[in-house]
Design a protein around this motif. Structure first.
Motif, PDB file in Angstrom:
ATOM      1  N   THR A  32     -42.470  27.545  52.289  1.00  0.00           N
ATOM      2  CA  THR A  32     -43.268  28.676  51.787  1.00  0.00           C
ATOM      3  C   THR A  32     -42.399  29.731  51.109  1.00  0.00           C
ATOM      4  N   GLY A  33     -41.124  29.434  50.893  1.00  0.00           N
ATOM      5  CA  GLY A  33     -40.236  30.392  50.230  1.00  0.00           C
ATOM      6  C   GLY A  33     -40.761  30.758  48.847  1.00  0.00           C
ATOM      7  N   ARG A  34     -40.670  32.032  48.511  1.00  0.00           N
ATOM      8  CA  ARG A  34     -41.222  32.528  47.247  1.00  0.00           C
ATOM      9  C   ARG A  34     -40.172  32.397  46.140  1.00  0.00           C
ATOM     10  N   VAL A  35     -40.486  31.563  45.156  1.00  0.00           N
ATOM     11  CA  VAL A  35     -39.558  31.295  44.054  1.00  0.00           C
ATOM     12  C   VAL A  35     -40.192  31.778  42.751  1.00  0.00           C
ATOM     13  N   LEU A  36     -39.461  32.593  42.016  1.00  0.00           N
ATOM     14  CA  LEU A  36     -39.920  33.079  40.713  1.00  0.00           C
ATOM     15  C   LEU A  36     -39.024  32.509  39.627  1.00  0.00           C
ATOM     16  N   LEU A  37     -39.620  31.783  38.693  1.00  0.00           N
ATOM     17  CA  LEU A  37     -38.896  31.225  37.561  1.00  0.00           C
ATOM     18  C   LEU A  37     -39.096  32.138  36.359  1.00  0.00           C
ATOM     19  N   VAL A  38     -38.016  32.452  35.663  1.00  0.00           N
ATOM     20  CA  VAL A  38     -38.071  33.391  34.545  1.00  0.00           C
ATOM     21  C   VAL A  38     -37.302  32.811  33.365  1.00  0.00           C
ATOM     22  N   CYS A  39     -37.878  32.902  32.171  1.00  0.00           N
ATOM     23  CA  CYS A  39     -37.129  32.528  30.965  1.00  0.00           C
ATOM     24  C   CYS A  39     -37.093  33.715  30.016  1.00  0.00           C
ATOM     25  N   HIS A  40     -36.461  33.536  28.880  1.00  0.00           N
ATOM     26  CA  HIS A  40     -36.203  34.666  27.991  1.00  0.00           C
ATOM     27  C   HIS A  40     -37.440  35.094  27.198  1.00  0.00           C
ATOM     28  N   VAL A  41     -37.352  36.283  26.652  1.00  0.00           N
ATOM     29  CA  VAL A  41     -38.416  36.845  25.822  1.00  0.00           C
ATOM     30  C   VAL A  41     -38.664  35.936  24.614  1.00  0.00           C
ATOM     31  N   ASN A  42     -39.896  35.930  24.122  1.00  0.00           N
ATOM     32  CA  ASN A  42     -40.281  35.044  23.013  1.00  0.00           C
ATOM     33  C   ASN A  42     -39.827  33.614  23.298  1.00  0.00           C
ATOM     34  N   PRO A  43     -40.319  33.018  24.355  1.00  0.00           N
ATOM     35  CA  PRO A  43     -39.795  31.725  24.793  1.00  0.00           C
ATOM     36  C   PRO A  43     -39.999  30.611  23.773  1.00  0.00           C
ATOM     37  N   ASP A  44     -38.959  29.785  23.632  1.00  0.00           N
ATOM     38  CA  ASP A  44     -39.015  28.621  22.756  1.00  0.00           C
ATOM     39  C   ASP A  44     -39.262  27.375  23.602  1.00  0.00           C
ATOM     40  N   GLY A  45     -39.150  26.218  22.981  1.00  0.00           N
ATOM     41  CA  GLY A  45     -39.441  24.985  23.686  1.00  0.00           C
ATOM     42  C   GLY A  45     -38.498  24.706  24.833  1.00  0.00           C
ATOM     43  N   GLN A  60     -42.711  19.177  43.680  1.00  0.00           N
ATOM     44  CA  GLN A  60     -42.483  17.837  44.227  1.00  0.00           C
ATOM     45  C   GLN A  60     -41.451  17.877  45.337  1.00  0.00           C
ATOM     46  N   PHE A  61     -40.482  18.764  45.223  1.00  0.00           N
ATOM     47  CA  PHE A  61     -39.430  18.918  46.221  1.00  0.00           C
ATOM     48  C   PHE A  61     -39.979  19.448  47.540  1.00  0.00           C
ATOM     49  N   GLY A  62     -41.152  20.094  47.480  1.00  0.00           N
ATOM     50  CA  GLY A  62     -41.776  20.576  48.709  1.00  0.00           C
ATOM     51  C   GLY A  62     -41.970  22.067  48.806  1.00  0.00           C
ATOM     52  N   LEU A  63     -41.661  22.800  47.733  1.00  0.00           N
ATOM     53  CA  LEU A  63     -41.862  24.246  47.731  1.00  0.00           C
ATOM     54  C   LEU A  63     -43.257  24.556  47.195  1.00  0.00           C
ATOM     55  N   ALA A  68     -43.992  31.117  37.625  1.00  0.00           N
ATOM     56  CA  ALA A  68     -43.145  31.220  36.439  1.00  0.00           C
ATOM     57  C   ALA A  68     -43.671  32.324  35.540  1.00  0.00           C
ATOM     58  N   THR A  69     -42.768  32.950  34.794  1.00  0.00           N
ATOM     59  CA  THR A  69     -43.171  34.033  33.914  1.00  0.00           C
ATOM     60  C   THR A  69     -42.120  34.252  32.840  1.00  0.00           C
ATOM     61  N   PHE A  70     -42.421  35.129  31.901  1.00  0.00           N
ATOM     62  CA  PHE A  70     -41.456  35.546  30.891  1.00  0.00           C
ATOM     63  C   PHE A  70     -41.810  36.954  30.446  1.00  0.00           C
ATOM     64  N   ASP A 100     -37.878  35.427  47.112  1.00  0.00           N
ATOM     65  CA  ASP A 100     -36.717  34.953  47.875  1.00  0.00           C
ATOM     66  C   ASP A 100     -35.630  34.432  46.941  1.00  0.00           C
ATOM     67  N   LEU A 101     -36.061  33.840  45.831  1.00  0.00           N
ATOM     68  CA  LEU A 101     -35.111  33.304  44.855  1.00  0.00           C
ATOM     69  C   LEU A 101     -35.693  33.459  43.461  1.00  0.00           C
ATOM     70  N   VAL A 102     -34.896  33.967  42.550  1.00  0.00           N
ATOM     71  CA  VAL A 102     -35.285  33.990  41.147  1.00  0.00           C
ATOM     72  C   VAL A 102     -34.374  33.015  40.400  1.00  0.00           C
ATOM     73  N   ILE A 103     -34.980  32.200  39.542  1.00  0.00           N
ATOM     74  CA  ILE A 103     -34.217  31.231  38.761  1.00  0.00           C
ATOM     75  C   ILE A 103     -34.447  31.525  37.285  1.00  0.00           C
ATOM     76  N   CYS A 104     -33.364  31.743  36.541  1.00  0.00           N
ATOM     77  CA  CYS A 104     -33.439  32.122  35.128  1.00  0.00           C
ATOM     78  C   CYS A 104     -33.100  30.925  34.246  1.00  0.00           C
ATOM     79  N   PHE A 105     -33.886  30.745  33.188  1.00  0.00           N
ATOM     80  CA  PHE A 105     -33.721  29.600  32.305  1.00  0.00           C
ATOM     81  C   PHE A 105     -33.455  30.032  30.865  1.00  0.00           C
ATOM     82  N   ASP A 106     -32.386  29.506  30.295  1.00  0.00           N
ATOM     83  CA  ASP A 106     -32.115  29.621  28.863  1.00  0.00           C
ATOM     84  C   ASP A 106     -31.887  31.053  28.397  1.00  0.00           C
ATOM     85  N   ALA A 107     -31.564  31.960  29.295  1.00  0.00           N
ATOM     86  CA  ALA A 107     -31.303  33.359  28.934  1.00  0.00           C
ATOM     87  C   ALA A 107     -29.797  33.582  28.872  1.00  0.00           C
ATOM     88  N   ALA A 108     -29.292  33.905  27.686  1.00  0.00           N
ATOM     89  CA  ALA A 108     -27.851  34.053  27.498  1.00  0.00           C
ATOM     90  C   ALA A 108     -27.307  35.339  28.103  1.00  0.00           C
TER      91      ALA A 108
END
Length: 349
Positions: A32-45, A60-63, A68-70, A100-108
């Motif tokens: 039940t851990g709270r995970v927030l996924l974040v990518c960059h502004v004006n997200p691309d593919g 699938q892992f069980g969370l 997710a947001t941007f 509990d955890l934030v995961i950032c994608f493709d943000a330089a």
């Protein structure tokens, strides 16, 4: 927040300790851990595909509590509105303020996270997945691989370590990410490993033809007219960049309004500009506010445009980079010209 893993260096990728630390963060979470996924502004593919594919993998892992947001308006660009995993998305202002955890994608950089950058300090931990050489490593754990063709490459590797087997939904997201950032496997970062990853994803049964038509080969007629207008004002400067050549153009908010188009349609415009034979560097300035421009830069290889972008507050790769410019168009282009020459001087030393 202090980074506990190695800070990435240009040309270096994650070491085993980084992968192990990332895996440990995720395995330590309760279901039940709270995970927030974040990518960059004006997200691309790559940003959206990596984030959504990874989010589906975490389910699938069980969370169970994965969102997710941007930053910016909660509008998914039309080419990506068929992606699996869109149900994970929430508006930025509704995102968990202290996951509990934030995961950032493709943000330089942190700045690319806009109003969501504060989650890096309010979350229990921050994990960064990226492939931009200019990324300084702003997470608790950083998986930044400048040698990866797309952030989705990093995402797939971490999912594999977690024991997640990609189904068709995960595969479609990661495939869209991979194809968009490699220019349909045309760019220099396309290696044998990239094609091997594509083969793994295609083996799940996804249709590359359907995906390509939706993502690359479909746009409104208004966008076609808009491209014509913007390309009609393109300027070629053969003497710029110490004789390597610069071609550039710009699109205004009035252009968008006249042709009744959303800003996302302009993302593909750089591909029509970068093919100019007489210029190594191509730039497209896209107006986002009265005195603000989102600048996309591309290089054929003679100029490292990431040096230019970093100097102007942005980031990216040697062949593709960007930044936010402020002021009149000519003022922003002047700053690009100056930094192009400075980047070439630095590279010659």
């Amino acid at each position: 927040m202090t980074s506990t893993a190695s800070v990435p260096l240009a040309g270096a990728g994650p070491v085993e300790a980084d992968w192990a630390a990332a895996e440990a963060l995720l395995r330590a979470l309760p279901s039940t851990g709270r995970v927030l996924l974040v990518c960059h502004v004006n997200p691309d593919g790559d940003a959206l595909g990596s984030m959504l594919g990874f989010g589906l993998g975490l389910r699938q892992f069980g969370l169970s509590d994965v969102r997710a947001t941007f930053p910016g308006p909660p509008e998914v660009p039309e080419p990506f509105r068929g992606l699996p995993g869109l149900e994970l998305l929430v508006p930025a202002d509704a995102a968990d303020p202290a996951p509990d955890l934030v995961i950032c994608f493709d943000a330089a950089s942190e700045s690319r996270l806009g109003e969501l950058a504060g989650r890096l300090s309010t979350a229990g931990a921050a994990l960064v997945l990226d492939h931009h050489a200019s990324n300084p490593g702003f997470g608790t754990v950083n998986l930044v691989d400048p040698g990866a063709a797309a952030t989705s490459v990093v995402a797939e590797q971490l999912l594999t370590r977690l024991g997640v087997v990609a189904d068709a939904a995960i595969a479609e997201c990661l495939y869209v990410a991979l194809t968009t950032d490699t220019g349909s496997f045309r760019f220099e970062a396309t290696t044998p490993a990239v094609h091997q990853m594509a083969a793994r994803l295609l083996a799940t049964g996804i249709s590359p033809g359907d995906i390509s038509r939706r993502v690359f080969d479909t746009r409104p007629f208004g966008a076609v007219r808009l491209f014509g207008a913007v390309l009609g004002r393109a300027r070629l400067e053969p003497k710029a960049a110490s004789g390597r050549g610069l071609v550039w153009t710009f699109a205004t908010l009035d252009d968008l309004a006249e042709h009744d188009q959303r800003p996302y349609v302009l993302e593909a415009l750089i591909d029509s500009v970068r093919c100019t034979a007489e210029a190594d560097v191509a730039c497209v300035l896209k107006q986002s506010a009265p005195t603000e421009w989102a600048v996309s830069m591309r290089s054929k290889g003679a100029v490292d445009v990431s040096r230019v972008a970093v100097a102007l507050g942005g980031g990216g790769h040697r062949f593709a980079a960007g930044f936010t410019g402020r002021g009149a168009v000519e003022r922003v282009v002047d700053s690009i010209r100056a930094q192009l020459d400075a980047a070439l001087i630095r590279s010659d030393r």
